[in-house]
Motif scaffolding. Structure first.
Motif, short mmCIF file in Angstrom:
data_model
loop_
_atom_site.label_atom_id
_atom_site.label_comp_id
_atom_site.label_asym_id
_atom_site.label_seq_id
_atom_site.Cartn_x
_atom_site.Cartn_y
_atom_site.Cartn_z
N TYR A 1 0.83 -1.21 0.00
CA TYR A 1 0.00 0.00 0.00
C TYR A 1 0.87 1.27 0.00
O TYR A 1 0.65 2.19 -0.79
CB TYR A 1 -0.93 -0.01 1.21
N ASP A 2 1.87 1.30 0.89
CA ASP A 2 2.74 2.48 0.97
C ASP A 2 3.47 2.73 -0.34
O ASP A 2 3.63 3.87 -0.78
CB ASP A 2 3.77 2.30 2.10
N ARG A 3 3.91 1.65 -0.98
CA ARG A 3 4.66 1.78 -2.23
C ARG A 3 3.76 2.30 -3.35
O ARG A 3 4.17 3.15 -4.16
CB ARG A 3 5.25 0.41 -2.61
N ILE A 4 2.53 1.82 -3.39
CA ILE A 4 1.59 2.31 -4.41
C ILE A 4 1.30 3.79 -4.19
O ILE A 4 1.24 4.58 -5.15
CB ILE A 4 0.30 1.46 -4.40
N CYS A 5 1.17 4.18 -2.95
CA CYS A 5 0.96 5.60 -2.64
C CYS A 5 2.17 6.43 -3.06
O CYS A 5 2.03 7.55 -3.58
CB CYS A 5 0.69 5.79 -1.15
N GLU A 6 3.36 5.87 -2.85
CA GLU A 6 4.59 6.57 -3.25
C GLU A 6 4.62 6.75 -4.78
O GLU A 6 4.95 7.84 -5.27
CB GLU A 6 5.80 5.76 -2.79
N PHE A 7 4.27 5.70 -5.50
CA PHE A 7 4.24 5.79 -6.97
C PHE A 7 3.16 6.78 -7.42
O PHE A 7 3.35 7.51 -8.40
CB PHE A 7 3.99 4.42 -7.60
N ARG A 8 2.05 6.81 -6.71
CA ARG A 8 0.99 7.78 -7.04
C ARG A 8 1.53 9.20 -6.93
O ARG A 8 1.27 10.06 -7.79
CB ARG A 8 -0.19 7.57 -6.09
N ASP A 9 2.30 9.45 -5.88
CA ASP A 9 2.79 10.80 -5.62
C ASP A 9 3.95 11.19 -6.54
O ASP A 9 4.14 12.37 -6.85
CB ASP A 9 3.24 10.93 -4.16
N THR A 10 4.74 10.19 -6.98
CA THR A 10 5.93 10.51 -7.78
C THR A 10 5.73 10.28 -9.28
O THR A 10 6.35 10.97 -10.11
CB THR A 10 7.14 9.67 -7.32
N GLY B 1 2.46 9.87 -10.70
CA GLY B 1 1.16 10.36 -11.14
C GLY B 1 0.03 9.42 -10.76
O GLY B 1 0.21 8.21 -10.65
N ALA B 2 -1.14 10.01 -10.54
CA ALA B 2 -2.28 9.24 -10.04
C ALA B 2 -3.05 8.50 -11.13
O ALA B 2 -3.94 7.72 -10.83
CB ALA B 2 -3.23 10.19 -9.29
N ASP B 3 -2.69 8.74 -12.39
CA ASP B 3 -3.45 8.12 -13.49
C ASP B 3 -3.50 6.61 -13.36
O ASP B 3 -4.54 5.99 -13.60
CB ASP B 3 -2.83 8.50 -14.84
N PHE B 4 -2.35 6.01 -13.03
CA PHE B 4 -2.27 4.55 -12.98
C PHE B 4 -1.91 4.01 -11.60
O PHE B 4 -1.62 2.83 -11.45
CB PHE B 4 -1.25 4.05 -14.01
N TRP B 5 -1.90 4.88 -10.60
CA TRP B 5 -1.51 4.44 -9.26
C TRP B 5 -2.51 4.96 -8.22
O TRP B 5 -2.29 5.97 -7.58
CB TRP B 5 -0.10 4.93 -8.92
N GLN B 6 -3.62 4.25 -8.10
CA GLN B 6 -4.59 4.55 -7.05
C GLN B 6 -4.80 3.28 -6.22
O GLN B 6 -5.23 2.26 -6.76
CB GLN B 6 -5.93 4.99 -7.65
N PRO B 7 -4.45 3.29 -4.94
CA PRO B 7 -4.59 2.07 -4.14
C PRO B 7 -6.05 1.62 -4.06
O PRO B 7 -6.96 2.44 -3.87
CB PRO B 7 -4.03 2.44 -2.77
N ALA B 8 -6.27 0.33 -4.21
CA ALA B 8 -7.62 -0.23 -4.10
C ALA B 8 -8.14 -0.06 -2.68
O ALA B 8 -7.37 -0.22 -1.72
CB ALA B 8 -7.60 -1.71 -4.47
#
Length: 700
Positions: free
Chosen positions: A661-670, A672-679
């Motif tokens: 979860y933390d890693r997906i949030c990190e990818f979302r922030d770095t 972009g949120a287009d393809f990185w939104q945690p379920a």
């Protein structure tokens, strides 16, 4: 004697019978019963002892439910020591399968006899383990080192006749009356003064093993084991059988077994073992749900997929009719089937006679009128919803009532297809994977109106034709292909961010995948995805396809054109990195305003595999998949996910959902949120400190 083991003396032969359905596994009660019976036989009038089993099989292995629990006496080695030290000859009488601890039990006996249909083997490697009760020490002493290694590192059982040739079985019986024939064999041994053979007394001359043999064998096995460690430990045990006395070899085996049973790999592979069996069960479907009788099958389309599906049914004796638009296409399809069978014959895996039988079961037609009486139709035409609806409208008008109408679609809406008929209750998805005659996965797709008996029938039929079935509800791409989207997308985007194709693929292969995602694209043909994208009304984000599109537009279609992400040797098809592609990637990144950077191995792993986990969480939450283990089975059998990792959802639990979860949030922030939104489900479980396994328990 005990509730699961009986003992009686017949014609001066003590007969020990195990009766612990369904497979006579070596539970504590069975071990204790056998030990007590052998000890009792030492004091009675019997002259020899026969160990056999009731039911459909000899002891088919250890009781896997005891793994990870405190040891219960007697242990299997303790029971085998009593067997081996018997003052009277002990003869194992084998029918069905003697596997794992069951075969180790037979090896501890003085002699082994078996019916012709029996098989013996040590499949522990398939659970990330090694035989832990003498199998690695006794088999090489009887069959030789090379044969033992091949048998134990593959885990594949061998039939009685082959086992007899290897020395593992001493006598192949007629197989008419196991008990009578085994007693007669025991009497024959006694009356002939047969030696009190003990496998432990056999020694292997170390000088008979050529220098470097074990190192070379390790290298060979490493290529096929894809990062698994059990094979290496098995080789060490067999090496000990050559160089050490029996008891010291057993100590090595026990030590390495203990190491493996607590390893993450074995835990993952045992999870897969149970998940496969669980996936066959449909929640809420009564056990007594009736099944429809499937005696004849029709397949619409004789291309690669249709032909492969036809072979699946012919292989188990079910007649198949292929339906094509014209005779030319039909002849071509039938020709490919014959060619495929011929290749199997040339490899020695099928006899000419069996090929002829199977081919005789596959016929063809160009008229729907010829399939009116079939019990199941599987549509395997082009992935176009209009064409599929047209096919089902014809089937509805032609095929008898009560027949199951299945679509092999890998993406399309099964409910929409069912609406093209007046019997949506008979419509189901049967998504085979290519090549269908080889790949083991079958995604069974349940439409909103699919009848229970249709589901029950298809799940049982899937098992009959050798498939591992997993149930999915309807959504675009179902379980497997829906999840795959993120995996492929990130492989492409990693290139734009600075990774090379070799980097991406080598990291995926080091993780345990048979091939990396870009190499798979080259193998399948880059033009397939290109054509699909061109047909879309809404064009995809260029970051997800700009490189692949540029490769196709420059004539690089993959292996078939000799170049794709890589260059391919015309003779060997060996791939090589191509500086032209690496420059093209840099140019496209610059075109999109992306600043390239060094990408770590950890980032590549996380960006490739965490999207699978995240999409899997959405699939669970939406009720598309029944349980996390079903998703794992789809990926293990359909997409080459490494079994030593247990599947994407089990892997997530091992990594820790909080980290994912933390890693997906990190990818979302770095990124972009287009393809990185945690379920939402992933977020919920992470914050509660739970796992997907916990969710499965809570949700039945």
């Amino acid at each position: 004697m005990s509730s699961v083991v009986s003992y009686e003396v017949i014609n001066n032969v003590g007969v020990i019978k195990v009766n612990s359905p369904p497979v006579n596994a070596l539970s504590q009660a069975v071990r204790e019963g056998i030990l007590n019976a052998v000890q009792a036989a030492q004091k009675d009038e019997s002259e020899a002892i026969v160990l056999m089993c009731e039911g459909r099989t000899f002891i088919a292995g250890a009781d896997i439910t005891e793994f990870g629990k405190p040891p219960m006496e007697p242990s299997l080695p303790a029971m085998l020591a009593v067997l081996e030290s018997s003052s009277k000859l002990v003869i194992a009488a084998i029918h069905g399968t003697a596997l794992g601890g069951g075969f180790e039990t037979a090896l501890a006996c003085n002699y082994r006899c078996a019916v012709p249909s029996a098989k013996v083997g040590l499949p522990e490697v398939k659970l990330g383990l090694l035989p832990g009760a003498g199998g690695t020490q006794r088999v090489p002493r009887i069959a030789g080192v090379k044969a033992a290694l091949e048998m134990i590192t593959s885990g594949n059982p061998v039939p009685a006749a082959q086992a007899n040739d290897m020395g593992l079985i001493d006598e192949v019986l007629a197989g008419q009356d196991l008990q009578a024939e085994a007693i007669a064999y025991a009497r024959e041994l006694v009356e002939s003064g047969a030696l009190h053979n003990r496998v432990r007394d056999i020694t292997i001359d170390p000088a008979s093993i050529e220098p470097g043999f074990f190192d070379n064998y390790r290298k060979q096995v490493a290529k096929r084991a894809r990062g698994q460690i059990a094979q290496d430990r098995i080789i060490s045990c067999v090496e000990a059988a050559v160089n050490l006395p029996m008891d010291e070899g057993l100590e090595v085996e026990r030590k390495l077994f203990s190491e493996l049973i607590t390893s993450p790999q074995s835990k993952a592979m045992r999870h897969a073992f149970f998940a496969e069996r669980e996936a066959a069960k449909i929640k809420g479907l009564p056990k007594d749900t009736p099944v429809r009788d499937i005696k004849k099958v029709a397949i619409i389309g004789s291309g690669t997929m249709g032909g492969g599906i036809a072979m699946c049914f012919a292989n188990v004796g079910i007649p198949v009719q292929l339906v094509e638009l014209n005779q030319e296409a039909l002849d071509r399809g039938l020709g490919v089937i014959q060619k495929n069978y011929s290749i199997t014959v040339k490899k020695g895996k099928l006899s000419e006679a069996d090929m002829a039988k199977r081919l005789a079961l596959i016929t063809g037609t160009t008229s729907y009128d010829d399939i009116k009486d079939v019990d199941l139709v599987i549509e395997a035409v082009f992935e176009n919803p209009d064409i599929k609806k047209e096919v089902f409208t014809k089937l509805d008008a032609t095929v008898k009532q009560g027949a199951i109408l299945a679509t092999n679609t890998s993406y399309q809406d099964v409910n929409m297809i069912a609406e093209a008929t007046k019997r949506p209750q008979d419509v189901v998805g049967m998504h085979f994977f290519s090549p269908a005659n080889v790949m083991k996965l079958l995604e069974v797709v349940r439409g909103d109106k699919t009848a229970d008996d249709v589901l029950s029938t298809v799940m049982q039929l899937g098992k009959k034709i050798g498939k591992v079935c997993a149930l999915s509800r309807v959504c675009y791409g179902f379980i497997g292909n829906r999840m795959l989207t993120g995996y492929g997308r990130q492989a492409h985007m990693l290139l734009l961010d600075g990774a090379t194709p070799t980097q991406v693929d080598s990291v995926a292969e080091k993780f345990g995948m048979a091939m990396g995602p870009l190499a798979v694209g080259d193998l399948a043909g880059l033009d397939i995805g290109y054509k699909a994208r061109q047909a879309l009304a809404e064009k995809p984000d260029p970051r997800t396809c700009i490189i692949a599109d540029a490769l196709v537009e420059s004539g690089r279609l993959g292996q078939k054109s000799g170049a794709g992400y890589y260059k391919y040797d015309p003779a060997t098809r060996a791939r090589q990195a191509d500086p032209e592609v690496e420059q093209l990637i840099k140019d496209k990144a610059k075109e999109l305003g992306i600043t390239q950077r060094d990408i770590s191995e950890e980032e590549i792993v996380d960006r490739l595999f965490f999207p699978l986990i995240n999409e899997g969480a959405l699939i669970l939450e939406e009720g598309i998949a029944q349980r996390p283990g079903d998703i794992d089975i789809v990926y293990l059998y359909g997409y080459g996910f490494p079994v030593a990792k247990g599947g994407p959802m089990f892997y997530a639990d091992q990594v820790g959902l909080q980290k994912v979860y933390d890693r997906i949030c990190e990818f979302r922030d770095t990124l972009g949120a287009d393809f990185w939104q945690p379920a939402p489900l992933l977020e919920k479980l992470a914050k509660e400190g739970k796992t997907f396994a916990d969710w499965a328990k809570e949700n039945g």
